[in-house]
Design a protein around this motif. Structure first.
Motif, PDB file in Angstrom:
ATOM      1  N   ARG A  59       0.831  -1.206   0.000  1.00 30.80           N
ATOM      2  CA  ARG A  59       0.000   0.000   0.000  1.00 30.80           C
ATOM      3  C   ARG A  59       0.862   1.252   0.000  1.00 30.80           C
ATOM      4  O   ARG A  59       1.826   1.365   0.767  1.00 30.80           O
ATOM      5  N   THR A  60       0.551   2.172  -0.854  1.00 26.20           N
ATOM      6  CA  THR A  60       1.301   3.436  -0.927  1.00 26.20           C
ATOM      7  C   THR A  60       0.627   4.532  -0.125  1.00 26.20           C
ATOM      8  O   THR A  60       1.198   5.609   0.052  1.00 26.20           O
ATOM      9  N   ASP A  61      -0.581   4.260   0.374  1.00 18.63           N
ATOM     10  CA  ASP A  61      -1.312   5.290   1.109  1.00 18.63           C
ATOM     11  C   ASP A  61      -1.116   5.178   2.614  1.00 18.63           C
ATOM     12  O   ASP A  61      -1.704   5.932   3.378  1.00 18.63           O
ATOM     13  N   VAL A  62      -0.273   4.229   3.057  1.00 16.77           N
ATOM     14  CA  VAL A  62      -0.037   4.064   4.478  1.00 16.77           C
ATOM     15  C   VAL A  62       0.987   5.086   4.940  1.00 16.77           C
ATOM     16  O   VAL A  62       2.102   5.150   4.425  1.00 16.77           O
ATOM     17  N   GLU A  63       0.620   5.866   5.925  1.00 18.97           N
ATOM     18  CA  GLU A  63       1.507   6.935   6.403  1.00 18.97           C
ATOM     19  C   GLU A  63       2.781   6.339   7.010  1.00 18.97           C
ATOM     20  O   GLU A  63       2.738   5.406   7.801  1.00 18.97           O
ATOM     21  N   GLY A  64       3.901   6.891   6.618  1.00 24.37           N
ATOM     22  CA  GLY A  64       5.179   6.473   7.185  1.00 24.37           C
ATOM     23  C   GLY A  64       5.776   5.225   6.574  1.00 24.37           C
ATOM     24  O   GLY A  64       6.765   4.698   7.076  1.00 24.37           O
ATOM     25  N   ASN A  65       5.216   4.715   5.499  1.00 25.25           N
ATOM     26  CA  ASN A  65       5.720   3.490   4.885  1.00 25.25           C
ATOM     27  C   ASN A  65       6.919   3.810   3.994  1.00 25.25           C
ATOM     28  O   ASN A  65       6.781   4.411   2.931  1.00 25.25           O
ATOM     29  N   HIS A  66       8.110   3.431   4.445  1.00 22.03           N
ATOM     30  CA  HIS A  66       9.316   3.624   3.636  1.00 22.03           C
ATOM     31  C   HIS A  66       9.419   2.457   2.666  1.00 22.03           C
ATOM     32  O   HIS A  66      10.204   1.511   2.863  1.00 22.03           O
ATOM     33  N   ASN A  67       8.632   2.521   1.586  1.00 25.09           N
ATOM     34  CA  ASN A  67       8.496   1.345   0.727  1.00 25.09           C
ATOM     35  C   ASN A  67       9.688   1.111  -0.186  1.00 25.09           C
ATOM     36  O   ASN A  67       9.687   0.163  -0.968  1.00 25.09           O
ATOM     37  N   LEU A  68      10.726   1.940  -0.103  1.00 21.61           N
ATOM     38  CA  LEU A  68      11.955   1.655  -0.849  1.00 21.61           C
ATOM     39  C   LEU A  68      12.870   0.706  -0.078  1.00 21.61           C
ATOM     40  O   LEU A  68      13.766   0.093  -0.665  1.00 21.61           O
ATOM     41  N   ILE A  69      12.648   0.596   1.248  1.00 21.10           N
ATOM     42  CA  ILE A  69      13.475  -0.300   2.053  1.00 21.10           C
ATOM     43  C   ILE A  69      13.306  -1.740   1.552  1.00 21.10           C
ATOM     44  O   ILE A  69      12.194  -2.232   1.366  1.00 21.10           O
ATOM     45  N   GLY A  70      14.419  -2.400   1.324  1.00 17.22           N
ATOM     46  CA  GLY A  70      14.377  -3.780   0.844  1.00 17.22           C
ATOM     47  C   GLY A  70      14.313  -3.916  -0.656  1.00 17.22           C
ATOM     48  O   GLY A  70      14.380  -5.035  -1.177  1.00 17.22           O
ATOM     49  N   LYS A  71      14.195  -2.796  -1.372  1.00 16.41           N
ATOM     50  CA  LYS A  71      14.176  -2.873  -2.829  1.00 16.41           C
ATOM     51  C   LYS A  71      15.573  -3.211  -3.354  1.00 16.41           C
ATOM     52  O   LYS A  71      16.584  -2.810  -2.781  1.00 16.41           O
ATOM     53  N   GLY A  72      15.623  -3.946  -4.462  1.00 11.43           N
ATOM     54  CA  GLY A  72      16.898  -4.320  -5.056  1.00 11.43           C
ATOM     55  C   GLY A  72      16.929  -5.799  -5.359  1.00 11.43           C
ATOM     56  O   GLY A  72      15.975  -6.532  -5.102  1.00 11.43           O
ATOM     57  N   ASP A  73      18.043  -6.258  -5.900  1.00 12.38           N
ATOM     58  CA  ASP A  73      18.132  -7.666  -6.286  1.00 12.38           C
ATOM     59  C   ASP A  73      18.890  -8.508  -5.260  1.00 12.38           C
ATOM     60  O   ASP A  73      19.015  -9.714  -5.406  1.00 12.38           O
ATOM     61  N   PHE A  74      19.418  -7.863  -4.203  1.00 12.34           N
ATOM     62  CA  PHE A  74      20.181  -8.522  -3.153  1.00 12.34           C
ATOM     63  C   PHE A  74      21.390  -9.276  -3.708  1.00 12.34           C
ATOM     64  O   PHE A  74      21.925 -10.173  -3.079  1.00 12.34           O
ATOM     65  N   GLU A  75      21.794  -8.903  -4.907  1.00 11.74           N
ATOM     66  CA  GLU A  75      23.026  -9.429  -5.478  1.00 11.74           C
ATOM     67  C   GLU A  75      24.025  -8.288  -5.637  1.00 11.74           C
ATOM     68  O   GLU A  75      25.092  -8.296  -5.049  1.00 11.74           O
ATOM     69  N   LYS A  76      23.642  -7.274  -6.450  1.00 11.96           N
ATOM     70  CA  LYS A  76      24.511  -6.128  -6.660  1.00 11.96           C
ATOM     71  C   LYS A  76      24.137  -4.958  -5.759  1.00 11.96           C
ATOM     72  O   LYS A  76      24.987  -4.143  -5.415  1.00 11.96           O
ATOM     73  N   TRP A  77      22.843  -4.869  -5.406  1.00  8.50           N
ATOM     74  CA  TRP A  77      22.440  -3.735  -4.571  1.00  8.50           C
ATOM     75  C   TRP A  77      21.086  -4.025  -3.935  1.00  8.50           C
ATOM     76  O   TRP A  77      20.315  -4.849  -4.395  1.00  8.50           O
ATOM     77  N   PHE A  78      20.841  -3.343  -2.820  1.00  7.54           N
ATOM     78  CA  PHE A  78      19.513  -3.281  -2.223  1.00  7.54           C
ATOM     79  C   PHE A  78      19.490  -2.119  -1.245  1.00  7.54           C
ATOM     80  O   PHE A  78      20.531  -1.637  -0.791  1.00  7.54           O
ATOM     81  N   VAL A  79      18.294  -1.608  -0.979  1.00  9.89           N
ATOM     82  CA  VAL A  79      18.131  -0.469  -0.075  1.00  9.89           C
ATOM     83  C   VAL A  79      18.015  -1.002   1.352  1.00  9.89           C
ATOM     84  O   VAL A  79      17.090  -1.750   1.660  1.00  9.89           O
ATOM     85  N   LYS A  80      18.953  -0.610   2.184  1.00  7.68           N
ATOM     86  CA  LYS A  80      19.009  -1.128   3.552  1.00  7.68           C
ATOM     87  C   LYS A  80      18.353  -0.198   4.555  1.00  7.68           C
ATOM     88  O   LYS A  80      17.668  -0.636   5.484  1.00  7.68           O
ATOM     89  N   ALA A  81      18.568   1.106   4.417  1.00  6.47           N
ATOM     90  CA  ALA A  81      17.996   2.050   5.396  1.00  6.47           C
ATOM     91  C   ALA A  81      17.828   3.406   4.747  1.00  6.47           C
ATOM     92  O   ALA A  81      18.375   3.670   3.687  1.00  6.47           O
TER      93      ALA A  81
END
Length: 455
Positions: free
Chosen positions: A433-455
């Motif tokens: 959900r993108t309408d949830v207040e405070g949801n940092h929805n970029l956290i965890g994005k990535g392929d976990f091989e070359k990159w991912f968003v940690k914090a």
């Protein structure tokens, strides 16, 4: 242990009112780190050197009280005290560094001290034997020359409980230097400037004494799995990629632990549903967690009895029959490149069918703040004990806690350079959900091989 939310009220995301949980894990003897975590949390604080929970909050401790710094006894005392004052709001998960301490009393018993000890179950196959350890010590003390074979008389002379305990800690428990760190802790807490070897040994034996020992008390109150609302907490994980390699590297007994080959899915060995001694796996996750915790209580109780309820050879190594791979104690949710991975589909389906949309674990250090792995079941890896490898303790000033309420999880803490961090993620249906207040929805994005968003 299972806790479910109340149905009488709703929260912002439209779900039933859930418990508020603060999760702290893997201090490994570092009392300052542990206290920092308590103080930075929104759910707990200190009053007269005791942990106090704020109204409505639960504390889940993720395991590994001991071993890498001079505060193991103090952390254990604080946690046991909190558990006794808040029996329904404090939950202690047992880690490998906690449960393996069951070995200490039987392996230092008068009976065990008579003979050369075997390299214990779960230890590296290339571990130094006790005789080789004493031989090296004798050479260092000038009692014999290098290359000579230790005599029976010299073996007996050096075969003290202090030397046996040093060998156990340094060679078979992954607790190198813990003997001297315990000496330091006794000095700091007692004010005694000089602590001899016998007093250090006595401290280890006393902490495991039934009815009075602080680690015995911790283990007696412990769990292997804790389910609160839609989150399942364990120490290590529920899958592992490296069981077959560990059979080659470590002293194991497949018949004694898994009665043969483990169940595999997607290249991972799966411990979900397995309880030592049970004739079958439990498909119902809730039933499995209850049976697993019951097994732990039985093992701890039998190990602490005097005389022990089971033969000396198995007492204290019951942990290894389960604590060696794969298990919730030693699970690792990493691929062959040590990068985080999502749960195999079948494992995720089993958790979802039990109402769990999030798995929170410690045990495996992964960076300087908790790692979020998105998926049908979200994983939060919260062990940050290797945050700053330039510092003597490998941790430095980094510290984080995970605070959970229903589908919401917030990491609160600081990095090794004292930069403050705070990020929130959601699990289950709310994760998308993108309408949830405070949801940092970029956290965890990535392929976990070359990159991912940690914090």
């Amino acid at each position: 242990m299972l806790c479910r939310g109340k149905r009488s009220a709703r929260v912002a995301c439209g779900e039933q009112k859930m418990h508020k949980v603060v999760f702290i894990t893997d201090p490994e003897g570092n009392i300052e780190y542990f206290k920092t975590c308590v103080r930075m949390s929104n759910g707990a604080y200190y009053e007269d050197e005791e942990i106090v929970l704020r109204k409505g909050w639960i504390l889940v401790f993720g395991g590994d009280v001991c071993d890498k710094a001079a505060g193991s006894l103090r952390i254990a005392r604080e946690l046991v005290s909190a558990k006794k004052r808040y029996p329904d709001r404090v939950f202690l998960i047992v880690g490998n560094r906690d449960l393996n301490k069951l070995r200490i009393i039987p392996e230092l018993s008068e009976e065990a001290m008579k003979d050369e000890p075997h390299i214990p179950y779960g230890s590296p196959r290339n571990a130094t034997t006790y005789s080789a350890y004493l031989t090296k010590l004798a050479v260092e003390q000038g009692k014999m020359h290098e290359g000579q074979e230790i005599t029976s008389a010299l073996w007996q002379q050096l075969n003290s409980k202090a030397n046996r305990l040093r060998w156990i800690l340094d060679t078979t428990m992954g607790s190198q230097g813990e003997f001297e760190r315990r000496r330091q802790e006794i000095t700091e807490t007692s004010g005694t400037p000089s602590v001899n070897d016998d007093e250090v040994v006595r401290s280890f034996l006393d902490m495991m004494a039934k009815g009075s020992g602080v680690m015995a008390d911790f283990l007696s109150h412990g769990n292997l799995a804790v389910g609160i609302d839609s989150t399942l907490f364990v120490h290590g994980g529920i899958v592992n990629r490296s069981y077959s390699k560990n059979v080659e590297k470590f002293m194991t007994d497949q018949e004694g632990s898994y009665s043969g080959l483990p169940i595999e899915e997607g290249g991972f060995e799966v411990c979900l549903g397995f309880v030592p001694g049970a004739e079958r796996r439990f498909d119902d996750v809730k039933q499995w967690t209850m049976r697993l915790n019951a097994w732990l209580r039985e093992v701890v109780a039998a190990s602490l009895e005097t005389p022990p309820r089971r033969p000396l050879a198995t007492i204290g190594q019951q942990y290894c029959a389960y604590g060696t791979w794969p298990s919730v104690i030693m699970g690792r949710h990493l691929n062959e490149k040590s990068q985080p991975v999502q749960l195999p589909r079948g494992v995720a389906t089993s958790l979802l069918s039990a109402g769990f949309t999030r798995l929170v674990i410690g045990h495996t250090p992964h960076g300087n703040c908790p790692t979020v792995v998105p998926g049908d079941v979200q994983i939060i890896m919260a062990d940050t004990s290797y945050s700053d490898m330039k510092k003597p303790d490998n941790r430095g000033d980094a510290a984080s806690v995970v605070e959970i309420e229903g589908s919401r999880a917030t990491v609160v803490g600081q990095l090794e350079d004292l930069t403050k961090i705070a990020y929130t993620v959601f699990a289950g249906e709310d994760a998308r959900r993108t309408d949830v207040e405070g949801n940092h929805n970029l956290i965890g994005k990535g392929d976990f091989e070359k990159w991912f968003v940690k914090a």
